[in-house]
Design a protein around this motif. Structure first.
Motif, short mmCIF file in Angstrom:
data_model
loop_
_atom_site.label_atom_id
_atom_site.label_comp_id
_atom_site.label_asym_id
_atom_site.label_seq_id
_atom_site.Cartn_x
_atom_site.Cartn_y
_atom_site.Cartn_z
N THR A 245 -26.67 10.99 -67.91
CA THR A 245 -26.04 12.04 -67.10
C THR A 245 -26.41 11.91 -65.63
O THR A 245 -27.59 11.82 -65.30
CB THR A 245 -26.42 13.43 -67.64
N GLN A 246 -25.39 11.92 -64.79
CA GLN A 246 -25.61 11.82 -63.35
C GLN A 246 -24.89 12.98 -62.66
O GLN A 246 -23.66 13.03 -62.64
CB GLN A 246 -25.07 10.48 -62.83
N TRP A 247 -25.66 13.92 -62.11
CA TRP A 247 -25.05 15.01 -61.35
C TRP A 247 -24.57 14.49 -60.00
O TRP A 247 -25.04 13.46 -59.51
CB TRP A 247 -26.04 16.16 -61.16
N SER A 248 -23.64 15.21 -59.40
CA SER A 248 -23.10 14.82 -58.11
C SER A 248 -23.35 15.92 -57.09
O SER A 248 -23.44 17.10 -57.43
CB SER A 248 -21.59 14.58 -58.23
N GLN A 249 -23.44 15.52 -55.84
CA GLN A 249 -23.52 16.47 -54.73
C GLN A 249 -22.39 16.20 -53.74
O GLN A 249 -22.47 16.57 -52.57
CB GLN A 249 -24.89 16.36 -54.03
N SER A 250 -21.32 15.58 -54.21
CA SER A 250 -20.26 15.10 -53.32
C SER A 250 -18.92 15.75 -53.60
O SER A 250 -18.60 16.05 -54.76
CB SER A 250 -20.09 13.58 -53.48
N PRO A 251 -18.11 15.92 -52.55
CA PRO A 251 -16.73 16.37 -52.76
C PRO A 251 -15.87 15.22 -53.26
O PRO A 251 -16.29 14.06 -53.24
CB PRO A 251 -16.29 16.80 -51.35
N PHE A 252 -14.66 15.54 -53.71
CA PHE A 252 -13.69 14.51 -54.05
C PHE A 252 -13.20 13.81 -52.79
O PHE A 252 -13.06 14.44 -51.74
CB PHE A 252 -12.47 15.14 -54.73
N ASN A 253 -12.89 12.53 -52.91
CA ASN A 253 -12.13 11.89 -51.84
C ASN A 253 -10.71 11.64 -52.35
O ASN A 253 -10.44 11.69 -53.55
CB ASN A 253 -12.79 10.60 -51.33
N GLU A 254 -9.82 11.37 -51.41
CA GLU A 254 -8.39 11.31 -51.75
C GLU A 254 -8.08 10.17 -52.73
O GLU A 254 -7.30 10.35 -53.67
CB GLU A 254 -7.58 11.15 -50.46
N THR A 259 -6.42 8.34 -58.19
CA THR A 259 -6.63 7.55 -59.41
C THR A 259 -6.62 8.45 -60.64
O THR A 259 -5.99 8.13 -61.66
CB THR A 259 -7.98 6.80 -59.33
N ILE A 260 -7.33 9.58 -60.57
CA ILE A 260 -7.39 10.50 -61.72
C ILE A 260 -6.00 11.06 -62.04
O ILE A 260 -5.58 11.09 -63.20
CB ILE A 260 -8.39 11.65 -61.46
N ILE A 270 -0.29 15.62 -67.23
CA ILE A 270 0.46 16.32 -66.18
C ILE A 270 1.84 15.67 -66.08
O ILE A 270 2.00 14.50 -66.44
CB ILE A 270 -0.26 16.30 -64.81
N ASP A 271 2.83 16.43 -65.62
CA ASP A 271 4.18 15.86 -65.49
C ASP A 271 4.55 15.57 -64.03
O ASP A 271 5.63 15.07 -63.74
CB ASP A 271 5.23 16.76 -66.15
N LYS A 272 3.62 15.92 -63.11
CA LYS A 272 3.82 15.60 -61.70
C LYS A 272 2.46 15.61 -61.03
O LYS A 272 1.51 16.21 -61.54
CB LYS A 272 4.75 16.61 -61.02
N LYS A 273 2.37 14.96 -59.89
CA LYS A 273 1.12 14.96 -59.14
C LYS A 273 1.19 16.00 -58.03
O LYS A 273 2.27 16.29 -57.50
CB LYS A 273 0.86 13.57 -58.53
N ALA A 274 0.03 16.58 -57.70
CA ALA A 274 -0.05 17.55 -56.61
C ALA A 274 -0.63 16.85 -55.39
O ALA A 274 -1.50 15.97 -55.51
CB ALA A 274 -0.92 18.72 -57.02
N PRO A 275 -0.21 17.26 -54.19
CA PRO A 275 -0.85 16.72 -52.98
C PRO A 275 -2.33 17.05 -52.97
O PRO A 275 -2.77 18.09 -53.47
CB PRO A 275 -0.12 17.43 -51.83
#
Length: 283
Positions: A245-254, A259-260, A270-275
């Motif tokens: 297990t590795q916790w994170s202290q970071s926000p998402f990047n674009e 990719t996700i 999902i049936d569409k991607k959100a900005p």
């Protein structure tokens, strides 16, 4: 003192929140944080964000992205656990199903629709080359409901976190036939937009407190013993879980979120991607 409500699953991943509350770390920065444990998991947490019964959720990545795409007015403020979640695929101990291949075209127990237990069934089906459209589900609400459903035969298999489910395997209630890790970071922190607009500084402070806690969590003396006792685990299992297990202290990047979302789209989760701006806020 600003009062905020947070909710998450009653699992070992969330012990850092419990310790920070017990140690009054949030109070020190002017936040009265009320934790609610939600055994039903991600689907229930999404509902709570939508109806305002929680302000913040520590929640599975795939579940909250799907729900925000579908209109949940919340934003992702940070990755909480960077490492994948390892989903064990379980059958009743006396089940006739012996291998993962045997489970094709059988019924999946899920906590509720929109939960990780549902969404990961699609990931697993895709991994195995099964027809995802043929998946059928039995809603069981909690892990206790899954025990009943698999024992009664109203469902055939159940996907839940490997280590939290292991005591049931050790007791001979479940048998684990395989594991299925998430192809993305497991947990994120999501906050209702209304709360973000009204209390951006408090949310920043909250993240600073929990990040400090997760950075030093593994070095807490005897933390393996504390976790094993609190979550009814064998010490060797907890030690293995801590390694993975590795916790994170970071926000998402674009790029990461792109990719996700591409993966979720390919899986028909999902049936569409959100900005990016609709999903994430930078604090």
């Amino acid at each position: 003192m600003k009062s905020l409500k947070i909710a998450g699953v009653p699992e070992h991943f969330n012990l850092p929140w419990q310790l920070a509350i017990e140690n009054k770390n949030f109070e020190e920065v002017g936040i009265d944080l009320e934790w609610t444990a939600i055994p039903e998991g991600t689907g229930k947490l999404c509902q709570m964000l939508r109806d305002g019964s929680t302000d913040i959720a520590v929640i599975l990545t795939e579940g909250i992205i799907k729900d925000i795409v579908n209109g949940n007015n919340s934003k992702l403020v940070q990755i909480y656990v960077e490492s994948p979640l390892i989903w064990g695929i379980h059958v009743a101990a006396n089940s006739k199903y012996k291998t993962l291949a045997d489970l094709e075209n059988t019924k999946v127990a899920i906590s509720r629709f929109g939960s990780g237990s549902e969404l990961m069934a699609y990931v697993n089906a895709d991994n195995q080359g099964w027809d995802k459209k043929s998946l059928t589900f039995e809603v069981v609400n909690t892990i206790d409901g899954a025990v009943t459903a698999l024992t009664n035969g109203t469902a055939d298999y159940f996907m839940w976190e490997h280590f939290m489910t292991k005591p049931l395997v050790d007791k001979g209630i479940f048998r684990r036939v395989a594991d299925c890790p998430t192809p993305w970071p497991s947990f994120v922190i999501a906050v209702r937009e209304e709360i973000l607009q009204e209390n951006p500084e408090e949310i920043k402070k909250l993240l600073e407190v929990i990040n400090k806690q997760t950075q030093s969590f593994k070095s807490i003396p005897n933390i393996d013993v504390v976790l094993a006792n609190q979550f009814n685990q064998k010490i060797e299992d907890i030690q293995q879980w801590l390694k993975l297990t590795q916790w994170s202290q970071s926000p998402f990047n674009e790029a990461q979120l792109e990719t996700i979302q591409n993966q979720l789209l390919e899986l028909n989760i999902i049936d569409k991607k959100a900005p990016f701006i609709n999903l994430v806020i930078a604090l």
